[in-house]
Write an enzyme that holds these catalytic residues in place. Sequence first.
Site, short mmCIF file in Angstrom:
data_model
loop_
_atom_site.label_atom_id
_atom_site.label_comp_id
_atom_site.label_asym_id
_atom_site.label_seq_id
_atom_site.Cartn_x
_atom_site.Cartn_y
_atom_site.Cartn_z
N ASP A 186 -4.68 17.69 14.94
CA ASP A 186 -4.81 19.02 13.85
C ASP A 186 -4.30 20.02 14.42
O ASP A 186 -4.33 20.40 15.67
CB ASP A 186 -6.18 18.96 13.20
CG ASP A 186 -7.34 18.95 14.33
OD1 ASP A 186 -7.24 19.06 15.42
OD2 ASP A 186 -8.51 18.54 13.80
N HIS A 193 -17.39 15.63 10.72
CA HIS A 193 -16.25 15.50 10.27
C HIS A 193 -15.21 14.84 11.47
O HIS A 193 -15.92 15.07 12.63
CB HIS A 193 -15.51 16.95 9.93
CG HIS A 193 -15.46 18.02 11.05
ND1 HIS A 193 -15.88 19.38 10.74
CD2 HIS A 193 -15.03 17.78 12.43
CE1 HIS A 193 -15.59 19.58 11.99
NE2 HIS A 193 -15.28 19.17 12.92
N GLU A 245 -13.34 16.76 6.39
CA GLU A 245 -14.55 17.43 6.04
C GLU A 245 -15.33 16.27 5.11
O GLU A 245 -14.62 15.54 4.38
CB GLU A 245 -14.52 18.75 5.47
CG GLU A 245 -13.76 19.73 6.07
CD GLU A 245 -14.82 20.48 7.36
OE1 GLU A 245 -15.66 19.60 7.77
OE2 GLU A 245 -14.49 21.64 7.69
N ASN A 282 -21.17 18.24 11.18
CA ASN A 282 -21.23 17.77 9.78
C ASN A 282 -20.60 16.40 9.67
O ASN A 282 -20.48 16.03 8.62
CB ASN A 282 -20.67 18.54 8.66
CG ASN A 282 -19.20 18.88 8.71
OD1 ASN A 282 -18.63 18.36 9.85
ND2 ASN A 282 -18.60 19.69 8.12
C1 F6R Z 1 -10.53 18.87 17.07
C2 F6R Z 1 -10.94 18.12 16.11
C3 F6R Z 1 -12.22 18.27 15.68
C4 F6R Z 1 -13.42 18.18 16.74
C5 F6R Z 1 -14.84 18.62 16.29
C6 F6R Z 1 -15.86 18.65 17.44
O1 F6R Z 1 -8.96 18.54 17.29
O2 F6R Z 1 -10.27 17.40 15.43
O3 F6R Z 1 -12.80 17.15 14.89
O4 F6R Z 1 -13.44 17.23 17.63
O5 F6R Z 1 -14.90 19.81 15.57
O6 F6R Z 1 -15.50 19.91 18.14
P1 F6R Z 1 -16.31 20.23 19.53
O7 F6R Z 1 -15.89 19.28 20.30
O8 F6R Z 1 -15.87 21.63 19.90
O9 F6R Z 1 -17.86 20.23 19.17
#
Ligand code: F6R
Length: 243
Positions: free
Chosen positions: A67, A138, A143, A136
């Site tokens: 992303d 995701h 989401e 959450n």
């Molecule tokens: C990042 C992504 C997000 C993260 C998620 C966890 O490319 O796709 O889904 O993997 O937000 O983020 P952290 O590792 O910072 O807790």
Amino acid sequence: MKVIITENYNEMSKAAADLIAEEMNKKPNMVLGLATGSTPVGTYENLIKYNKENKVDFSQITTFNLDEYCGLNKENEQSYWYFMHDNLFNHVNINHNNINMLDGTNPDAEKECTSYDEKIEKAGGIDLQVLGMGHNGHIAFNEPCDYYSKGAHKVELQESTINANKRFFEDISQVPRASYTMGIGNIMHAKKVVMLVSGAEKAETVAKAFNGAIVPQVPASVLQLHNDFVLIMDKDAASKFSK
Ligand code: F6R
């Protein structure tokens, strides 16, 4: 689903890097799907070390990131492009022509996302996808919602995600409100998926996602349906999960 529970973050990072390195060594021209966020940083540090020690070779690897924030250009230190170069690509022997990331500055979401899907397909699909998980549930920026998305698309970020990500920005008003992301379909089509989760604050969501029902309201739960899914987490993240 294979579950590996480690003592702490460092062990989780090493276990993940070992798994990725093993797959890269099996198929030196593999297509590797990558994630940003704080969770995979230690994994990337280990991979950089293995690359310097000639234990793993990035020269024929193709990468696709999950992303990118809408509106941030490559020079912006908060962009995922910058993050990936800073935390991995600038330190390994990857051919920079083989790095693929969604372009958050392209105002034409449809065109950007369709062409990303096509590039993934043309590359032969993703061999190994690395994932983190949001508080959450995701995955990528998919989401919680009422349906599973197929291909890459634009999403409006939820309040909890904006709040979780504000730590990387000077203040919350600077956190982009939208991003381009791979869809659940892109992730589920990867031949192998490895998810890393660390920390007690995600323990509840881990239990919901991997002991609970498979529902788009907990996006990560869909991975229970993947036939080659490895979940690597530290014992804090696993504290509410039953094997
Ligand atoms: C990042 C992504 C997000 C993260 C998620 C966890 O490319 O796709 O889904 O993997 O937000 O983020 P952290 O590792 O910072 O807790």
